[in-house]
Scaffold this motif. Structure first.
Motif, PDB file in Angstrom:
ATOM      1  N   GLN A  73       2.894  -3.957 -10.856  1.00  0.00           N
ATOM      2  CA  GLN A  73       4.101  -3.941 -10.351  1.00  0.00           C
ATOM      3  C   GLN A  73       4.944  -2.765  -9.829  1.00  0.00           C
ATOM      4  O   GLN A  73       5.342  -2.492  -8.746  1.00  0.00           O
ATOM      5  CB  GLN A  73       4.910  -5.090 -11.057  1.00  0.00           C
ATOM      6  N   GLU A 100       3.281   0.062  -9.938  1.00  0.00           N
ATOM      7  CA  GLU A 100       2.339   0.916  -9.119  1.00  0.00           C
ATOM      8  C   GLU A 100       2.696   0.447  -7.519  1.00  0.00           C
ATOM      9  O   GLU A 100       2.750   1.370  -6.666  1.00  0.00           O
ATOM     10  CB  GLU A 100       1.083   0.738  -9.379  1.00  0.00           C
ATOM     11  N   ALA A 101       2.776  -0.907  -7.281  1.00  0.00           N
ATOM     12  CA  ALA A 101       2.742  -1.556  -6.040  1.00  0.00           C
ATOM     13  C   ALA A 101       4.367  -0.993  -5.353  1.00  0.00           C
ATOM     14  O   ALA A 101       4.341  -0.510  -4.280  1.00  0.00           O
ATOM     15  CB  ALA A 101       2.928  -2.955  -5.983  1.00  0.00           C
ATOM     16  N   ALA A 102       5.237  -0.825  -6.149  1.00  0.00           N
ATOM     17  CA  ALA A 102       6.746  -0.490  -5.916  1.00  0.00           C
ATOM     18  C   ALA A 102       6.823   1.054  -5.585  1.00  0.00           C
ATOM     19  O   ALA A 102       7.176   1.503  -4.374  1.00  0.00           O
ATOM     20  CB  ALA A 102       7.770  -0.897  -6.724  1.00  0.00           C
ATOM     21  N   ARG A 103       5.998   1.920  -6.172  1.00  0.00           N
ATOM     22  CA  ARG A 103       5.940   3.434  -6.195  1.00  0.00           C
ATOM     23  C   ARG A 103       5.023   3.378  -4.689  1.00  0.00           C
ATOM     24  O   ARG A 103       5.409   4.373  -4.075  1.00  0.00           O
ATOM     25  CB  ARG A 103       5.047   3.836  -7.263  1.00  0.00           C
ATOM     26  N   SER A 104       3.888   2.820  -4.596  1.00  0.00           N
ATOM     27  CA  SER A 104       3.222   3.132  -3.285  1.00  0.00           C
ATOM     28  C   SER A 104       3.873   2.830  -2.099  1.00  0.00           C
ATOM     29  O   SER A 104       3.486   3.125  -1.086  1.00  0.00           O
ATOM     30  CB  SER A 104       1.777   2.230  -3.506  1.00  0.00           C
ATOM     31  N   LEU A 105       5.007   1.807  -2.340  1.00  0.00           N
ATOM     32  CA  LEU A 105       5.737   1.691  -0.979  1.00  0.00           C
ATOM     33  C   LEU A 105       6.765   2.919  -0.967  1.00  0.00           C
ATOM     34  O   LEU A 105       7.771   2.753   0.208  1.00  0.00           O
ATOM     35  CB  LEU A 105       6.183   0.274  -1.028  1.00  0.00           C
ATOM     36  N   GLY A 106       6.775   3.755  -1.751  1.00  0.00           N
ATOM     37  CA  GLY A 106       7.855   4.786  -1.422  1.00  0.00           C
ATOM     38  C   GLY A 106       9.029   4.717  -2.412  1.00  0.00           C
ATOM     39  O   GLY A 106      10.051   5.438  -1.983  1.00  0.00           O
ATOM     40  N   MET A 107       9.205   3.482  -3.077  1.00  0.00           N
ATOM     41  CA  MET A 107      10.198   3.511  -3.991  1.00  0.00           C
ATOM     42  C   MET A 107      10.439   4.585  -5.064  1.00  0.00           C
ATOM     43  O   MET A 107       9.305   4.972  -5.809  1.00  0.00           O
ATOM     44  CB  MET A 107      10.474   2.141  -4.685  1.00  0.00           C
ATOM     45  N   SER A 108      11.492   5.200  -5.305  1.00  0.00           N
ATOM     46  CA  SER A 108      11.602   5.927  -6.492  1.00  0.00           C
ATOM     47  C   SER A 108      11.389   5.197  -7.749  1.00  0.00           C
ATOM     48  O   SER A 108      11.520   4.137  -7.774  1.00  0.00           O
ATOM     49  CB  SER A 108      13.038   6.739  -6.528  1.00  0.00           C
ATOM     50  N   GLU A 156      14.804   2.902  -8.249  1.00  0.00           N
ATOM     51  CA  GLU A 156      14.766   1.871  -7.348  1.00  0.00           C
ATOM     52  C   GLU A 156      13.614   0.786  -7.944  1.00  0.00           C
ATOM     53  O   GLU A 156      13.731  -0.366  -7.898  1.00  0.00           O
ATOM     54  CB  GLU A 156      14.292   2.389  -5.873  1.00  0.00           C
ATOM     55  N   ILE A 158      12.465  -4.154  -9.219  1.00  0.00           N
ATOM     56  CA  ILE A 158      11.228  -4.859  -9.497  1.00  0.00           C
ATOM     57  C   ILE A 158      11.014  -5.247 -10.863  1.00  0.00           C
ATOM     58  O   ILE A 158      10.875  -6.371 -11.111  1.00  0.00           O
ATOM     59  CB  ILE A 158       9.864  -3.985  -8.996  1.00  0.00           C
TER      60      ILE A 158
END
Lengths: 245, 322
Positions: free
Chosen positions: B222, B224-232, B235, B240
């Protein structure tokens, strides 16, 4: 577009010995190129892929995406990640958000787009991957293939310059593999730069510009698919192909 | 189609009723044996009572006139020493004087009755708001501590572990005493503030562990997906991880807050008049020991049941996406 220079990633094993998951890899991916990475499990393909967007911290070497060095101290990793889309084996959709919200969240938070603009973009992409009618559903109501297509749309919503696919069809039921591969093929035709870790040899043969064969954390063979599948030079690649084909 | 075979339920339900009836009978016999006289009628007045305030003449004089106004009567008294007439209002059915009567100073003129909140209701209210405030503060402390506990920074992590271990390893009663007699004296705190502080710190440590477990239960994919979208990282936490973790920890959190309501009875030792202390005070004047303690227990049960229903409803609402 992607330039990898002498990349190392070493895991500390439980008994103290070091495992070189990525062992001195150097390669390049040009804009619009589709590169497929294949190899036996544990060969470091996924680790290598995850190094490309900094999800895995590497120990030595250089990764340059679109002219920006990932390791440079001034580099904002988040800024690079939004240019590099990633699709995971287990989809990793956000279960507490609807399909539409899965696509709009990062657009609004990271790209600072207006809600209407983000929704517009999301609906266009959902139509493109063929599940616009599921926009208001929660991910748990979707089949694996549908979830993976949403995940692809979610990555695309950020307008990435590169897309990374980490075994996108490995967790799917066989009859759903096709629908996900179709979306990926369409992306490739549209000129997206793609790096794909997969066991789908058919996809590699049909879509890839280059096939990288990895084992023991090294790239053992780097050839166009026609050449790789008909006349592999490496003995290990030969045995691998014999087993999977 | 063959009918599904089910063993009948009624013998067991009958047994249940029998056991409950047996328990009730046992209770009755037990109180018979010790010759306890039940005075349940004494209990309601401690929830609310009709207060009768005696109205007396402020000065010596003569009743000049009595004029009714609604259920009340206005008595005008002409003071003996002259000057302006004084007016006193009482309820008409309690009127004790007539026009022309001489009245001495402090003479009984009648009564004014009004409903007053009794000590049980008041104590219940104190218990509820003390629990609510300390629960709220404890939630904030727990969230911060839980995040610190997972922080890669060794200082934050160390402080969080120290706090959690200190609180979880000592009795709440002792913590309340320390908070009141030591910290309260040093910082010159009011007893209520000290009580709320002790409870909040106590519940915060448990909430921290619940939140830590909740965050760790969210799959790595979860974030990792958020970070891969560029979220800090922040965030990712806010949008998430925490919403999903919160949904998962709701049942253990509910248990913790129900415990808090019950544990709040311990603040009565530093003379905060909560439900338990009210009960103790009432017993000294009513001598209805059993009735009052049973009533107090029932009131705690009502509050905790309402809270658990509320959280159950919340849980079901959050379960929409499953």
């Amino acid at each position: 577009m992607i330039k990898v220079n002498r990349l190392f990633k070493i895991f500390e094993g439980r008994s103290g010995q070091a495992v070189r998951a990525v062992d001195d890899i150097s390669t390049q991916v040009a804009k619009g190129e589709v590169v497929v990475i294949i190899g036996p499990s544990g060969s470091g393909k996924s680790t290598f892929l995850r190094c490309l967007n900094g999800l895995e911290e590497f120990d030595d070497g250089q990764v340059i995406i679109d002219g920006i060095d990932l390791t440079a101290s001034k580099t904002n990793l988040n800024a690079i990640r939004r240019e590099v889309g990633m699709v995971f084996q287990h989809f990793n959709l956000f279960p507490h958000k609807t399909v539409l919200e899965n696509l709009t969240l990062a657009q609004q938070v990271v790209r600072k787009r207006k809600p209407a603009e983000a929704k517009d973009k999301a609906m266009k992409l959902l139509t493109k991957v063929g599940i616009a009618e599921k926009a208001q559903e929660y991910p748990s109501r979707l089949s694996g293939g549908q979830q993976q297509r949403v995940a692809i749309a979610r990555a695309l919503a950020m307008d990435p310059k590169v897309m990374l696919f980490d075994e996108p069809t490995s967790a799917l039921d066989p009859e759903m593999v096709g629908e996900v591969l179709d979306v990926m093929k369409q992306l490739a035709r549209e000129g997206m730069t793609m790096v794909v870790v997969t066991h789908e040899m058919g996809f590699a043969r049909e879509v890839a510009n280059r096939v990288l064969f990895m084992d023991f954390g090294r790239i053992l063979e780097d050839a166009p698919p026609a050449e790789f599948f008909t006349a592999p030079k490496e003995p290990r690649a030969q045995t691998f192909l014999k087993q999977v084909l | 189609m063959p009918a599904k075979r089910r063993s009948p339920q009624w013998p067991w339900q009958g047994l249940l009723v029998l056991i409950l009836a047996g328990l009730a009978a046992g209770l009755w016999f037990a109180t018979q044996r010790i010759h306890y006289e039940w005075h349940w009628a004494r209990v309601p007045q401690y929830f609310a009572y009709h207060d009768e305030a005696l109205q007396t003449a402020p000065v010596a004089g003569v009743v000049l006139a009595i004029s009714p106004s609604g259920a009340d009567s206005r008595i005008e008294i002409q003071p003996d020493g002259g000057g302006q007439p004084v007016t006193v209002t009482v309820e008409t059915d309690t009127l004790k004087v007539k026009t022309g009567d001489p009245v001495a100073e402090d003479a009984d003129l009648g009564m004014v009755r009004s409903w007053k909140i009794g000590p049980l209701t008041w104590g219940l209210w104190v218990t509820i708001w003390i629990s609510f405030i300390s629960g709220l503060i404890g939630m904030v402390i727990g969230l911060i501590t839980g995040l610190c506990r997972l922080s890669p920074n060794p200082t934050l992590r160390g402080l969080a572990i120290l706090y959690i271990e200190l609180i979880r390893g000592t009795p709440l009663l002792v913590q309340i005493f320390i908070f009141y007699f030591f910290i309260g004296t040093v910082l010159n705190l009011d007893r209520t503030v000290a009580g709320i502080g002790a409870l909040a710190l106590f519940v915060g440590a448990y909430v921290a562990e619940i939140i830590r477990a909740g965050i760790q239960s969210i799959p790595r994919g979860q974030s990792e997906a958020a970070r891969s979208l560029g979220m800090s990282a922040t965030e990712t936490m806010i949008y998430i991880v925490l919403p999903q973790a919160f949904k998962r920890v709701l049942p253990p959190l509910a248990g913790q807050f129900i415990s808090l309501i019950k544990d709040s009875s311990l603040v009565s030792v530093i003379a905060i008049t909560d439900l338990t202390k009210s009960g103790r005070e009432i017993i000294t004047s009513s001598f209805a020991t059993f009735e009052i303690w049973f009533t107090v227990a029932l009131l705690y049960l009502v509050v905790t049941s309402v809270l658990s229903q509320l959280l159950f409803w919340l849980e079901r609402r959050f379960a929409r996406s499953d």
